[in-house]
Design an enzyme around this catalytic site. Structure first.
Site, PDB file in Angstrom:
ATOM      1  N   PRO A  16      32.334  43.525  48.093  1.00  0.00           N
ATOM      2  CG  PRO A  16      32.466  41.270  47.767  1.00  0.00           C
ATOM      3  CD  PRO A  16      31.685  42.437  47.272  1.00  0.00           C
ATOM      4  CB  ALA A  18      40.144  40.632  51.105  1.00  0.00           C
ATOM      5  CB  CYS A 100      38.972  36.534  44.262  1.00  0.00           C
ATOM      6  SG  CYS A 100      40.662  37.135  44.782  1.00  0.00           S
ATOM      7  CG  HIS A 169      34.707  43.163  38.449  1.00  0.00           C
ATOM      8  ND1 HIS A 169      35.900  42.795  39.056  1.00  0.00           N
ATOM      9  CD2 HIS A 169      34.741  44.123  37.524  1.00  0.00           C
ATOM     10  CE1 HIS A 169      36.697  43.859  38.524  1.00  0.00           C
ATOM     11  NE2 HIS A 169      36.022  44.437  37.728  1.00  0.00           N
ATOM     12  CG  ASN A 200      31.720  45.099  40.960  1.00  0.00           C
ATOM     13  OD1 ASN A 200      32.551  44.204  40.722  1.00  0.00           O
ATOM     14  ND2 ASN A 200      31.835  46.188  41.532  1.00  0.00           N
ATOM     15  CG  ASP A 202      36.189  50.150  35.866  1.00  0.00           C
ATOM     16  OD1 ASP A 202      36.870  49.715  36.883  1.00  0.00           O
ATOM     17  OD2 ASP A 202      36.383  49.895  34.755  1.00  0.00           O
ATOM     18  N   GLY A 224      32.978  49.422  44.422  1.00  0.00           N
ATOM     19  CA  GLY A 224      34.249  48.931  45.496  1.00  0.00           C
ATOM     20  C   GLY A 224      35.185  49.881  45.673  1.00  0.00           C
ATOM     21  NE  ARG A 225      38.935  49.236  41.537  1.00  0.00           N
ATOM     22  CZ  ARG A 225      39.043  49.023  40.369  1.00  0.00           C
ATOM     23  NH1 ARG A 225      40.093  49.170  40.006  1.00  0.00           N
ATOM     24  NH2 ARG A 225      38.113  48.685  39.546  1.00  0.00           N
TER      25      ARG A 225
HETATM   26  C1  FMN Z   1      41.326  45.557  48.002  1.00  0.00           C
HETATM   27  C2  FMN Z   1      40.268  44.985  47.213  1.00  0.00           C
HETATM   28  C3  FMN Z   1      39.941  43.570  47.878  1.00  0.00           C
HETATM   29  C4  FMN Z   1      38.956  42.861  47.164  1.00  0.00           C
HETATM   30  N1  FMN Z   1      38.364  41.764  47.665  1.00  0.00           N
HETATM   31  C5  FMN Z   1      37.057  40.868  47.018  1.00  0.00           C
HETATM   32  C6  FMN Z   1      36.659  39.653  47.876  1.00  0.00           C
HETATM   33  O1  FMN Z   1      36.994  39.649  49.037  1.00  0.00           O
HETATM   34  N2  FMN Z   1      35.603  39.297  47.441  1.00  0.00           N
HETATM   35  C7  FMN Z   1      35.206  39.615  46.055  1.00  0.00           C
HETATM   36  O2  FMN Z   1      34.346  38.911  45.633  1.00  0.00           O
HETATM   37  N3  FMN Z   1      35.840  40.627  45.357  1.00  0.00           N
HETATM   38  C8  FMN Z   1      36.729  41.505  45.890  1.00  0.00           C
HETATM   39  N4  FMN Z   1      37.200  42.300  45.362  1.00  0.00           N
HETATM   40  C9  FMN Z   1      36.742  42.925  43.958  1.00  0.00           C
HETATM   41  C10 FMN Z   1      35.588  43.961  44.111  1.00  0.00           C
HETATM   42  O3  FMN Z   1      34.317  43.316  44.983  1.00  0.00           O
HETATM   43  C11 FMN Z   1      35.294  44.509  42.816  1.00  0.00           C
HETATM   44  O4  FMN Z   1      34.512  43.278  42.246  1.00  0.00           O
HETATM   45  C12 FMN Z   1      36.130  45.084  42.052  1.00  0.00           C
HETATM   46  O5  FMN Z   1      37.024  45.833  42.850  1.00  0.00           O
HETATM   47  C13 FMN Z   1      35.459  45.875  40.765  1.00  0.00           C
HETATM   48  O6  FMN Z   1      34.767  46.888  41.605  1.00  0.00           O
HETATM   49  P1  FMN Z   1      35.094  48.461  41.527  1.00  0.00           P
HETATM   50  O7  FMN Z   1      35.710  48.731  40.285  1.00  0.00           O
HETATM   51  O8  FMN Z   1      33.761  49.127  41.781  1.00  0.00           O
HETATM   52  O9  FMN Z   1      36.249  48.377  42.614  1.00  0.00           O
HETATM   53  C14 FMN Z   1      38.334  43.229  45.867  1.00  0.00           C
HETATM   54  C15 FMN Z   1      38.848  44.346  45.287  1.00  0.00           C
HETATM   55  C16 FMN Z   1      39.814  45.209  45.883  1.00  0.00           C
HETATM   56  C17 FMN Z   1      40.263  46.401  45.209  1.00  0.00           C
END
Ligand code: FMN
Length: 341
Positions: A16, A18, A100, A169, A200, A202, A224-225
């Site tokens: 997720p 936002a 978050c 995460h 989750n 990186d 995510g990213r």
């Molecule tokens: C722009 C952005 C918005 C995010 N919004 C949420 C959210 O609404 N709910 C949530 O649980 N995590 C949110 N996260 C965290 C991600 O779900 C994820 O845990 C985090 O980015 C690490 O994963 P990644 O390294 O694959 O990006 C957000 C992350 C980013 C970068």
């Protein structure tokens, strides 16, 4: 893997995010093979339920099942009520946000700030699970502060409360997005739980996904990213996990087609004004590293209508297709350097 009665088509999940994982983006990721997606977080504050932003976030029309709605808040009763509301609204799974790190969220003792109060965590989990008859999942971090990681207790308590899956995460709130995700604690959590654990943090390539799955023993990975501007990452990871081989990167012609299709969906979903503005960051992500993309983006940001935006994106890709899009490695490095400084 199962979440409650729902068997996912694979173990690759869109995180997720936002402002990013709206319905058009989730749909696109599912099209490219993501087995599951979770909505952007939605506040449990009832007074904001009818805001434009909340209404967009709660729009699941036509989305592939199972539909998972994420709720965020700090009051067990409000969260229980928000869960019931989302189920009535079409959610088949409710996900609780305890991860978050944003100040705006943590100042209200929501998101990862909740990890400071394990008693409150327990009351929230119990209240939400009791409120709905659909699976409830939890997304969280390792803890609030480094050196005080309490995820082992929180995870165990979540399982006792009847949580159906835990997405973890591998960072604390203190880490924000710094340092690297710590997979060792995810592995420890997986060892003590019977419910599915989703790793989750990186994960940005097929090899990394395989490494994290193998190392942690997690049931699934959440991305995510790395999916921003790259929704086909799910296709690439699925292929690698199945065959051990790398899929070729999408051609520029395919990137063009995917991006233009994505834009059309965003325009339809958000309308003229927001459609144009929300699309800008997606365009920037898709074009990162492509020839003259820095200059293209500076111009693209100035365009104020969806019709013109669509045209400049189309023209940029047509130009790449006509004159060759591939930059030398040195040029790519120079662009990356420019973009990160
Ligand atoms: C722009 C952005 C918005 C995010 N919004 C949420 C959210 O609404 N709910 C949530 O649980 N995590 C949110 N996260 C965290 C991600 O779900 C994820 O845990 C985090 O980015 C690490 O994963 P990644 O390294 O694959 O990006 C957000 C992350 C980013 C970068």
């Amino acid at each position: 893997m199962y979440i409650g009665p729902y068997q996912l088509s694979n173990n690759l999940i869109v995180a997720p995010m936002a402002g990013v994982t709206d319905r058009p983006f989730r749909t696109l990721c599912k099209y490219f093979g993501a087995g599951h997606a979770v909505s952007e977080m939605m506040t449990s504050d009832k007074t904001l339920r009818m805001s434009k932003k909340s209404l967009y976030r709660a729009n699941f029309d036509g989305e592939l099942a199972p539909i998972s709605a994420q709720i965020a808040g700090s009051d067990p009763r409000d969260l229980a009520e928000a869960a019931r509301y989302q189920v009535a609204n079409g959610a088949q799974i409710v996900d609780i946000n305890m991860g978050c790190p944003a100040k705006k969220v943590c100042n209200k003792l929501a998101g990862s700030a909740l990890l400071q109060d394990e008693d409150l965590v327990a009351r929230i989990l119990d209240a939400v699970v009791a409120a709905v008859d659909v699976p409830v999942t939890l997304k969280t971090r390792l803890g609030y502060l480094n050196g005080q990681e309490n995820i082992m207790r929180v995870a165990k308590r979540a399982e006792e409360a009847g949580i159906s899956a835990l997405a973890l995460h591998g960072r604390t709130r203190e880490d924000m997005y710094l340092n690297t995700a710590r997979y060792s604690l995810i592995k420890d959590v997986k060892e003590i739980l019977n419910i599915p654990v989703i790793a989750n943090g990186d994960i940005d390539s097929p090899e990394k996904a395989k490494y994290v799955l193998d190392y942690t023993g997690a049931d699934a990975v959440m991305i995510g990213r790395a999916a921003q501007g790259r929704p086909w990452i799910f296709r690439e990871i699925a292929h690698y996990l199945k065959t051990g081989e790398q899929l070729a990167a999408p051609s520029i012609a395919e990137v063009k087609e995917v991006l233009l299709g994505h834009l059309a969906e965003l325009y339809e979903f958000y309308g003229e004004y927001s459609g144009c503005r929300i699309s800008r960051k997606h365009i920037a992500w898709y074009t990162k590293g492509l020839r003259s993309s820095n200059e293209f983006r500076q111009n693209m940001y100035k365009v104020e209508s969806t019709a013109d935006q669509y045209k400049v994106v189309e023209a940029y890709f047509n130009n790449l297709l006509e004159h060759g899009q591939i930059m030398s490695d040195v040029q790519v490095e120079q662009v990356n350097l420019l973009e990160t400084t």
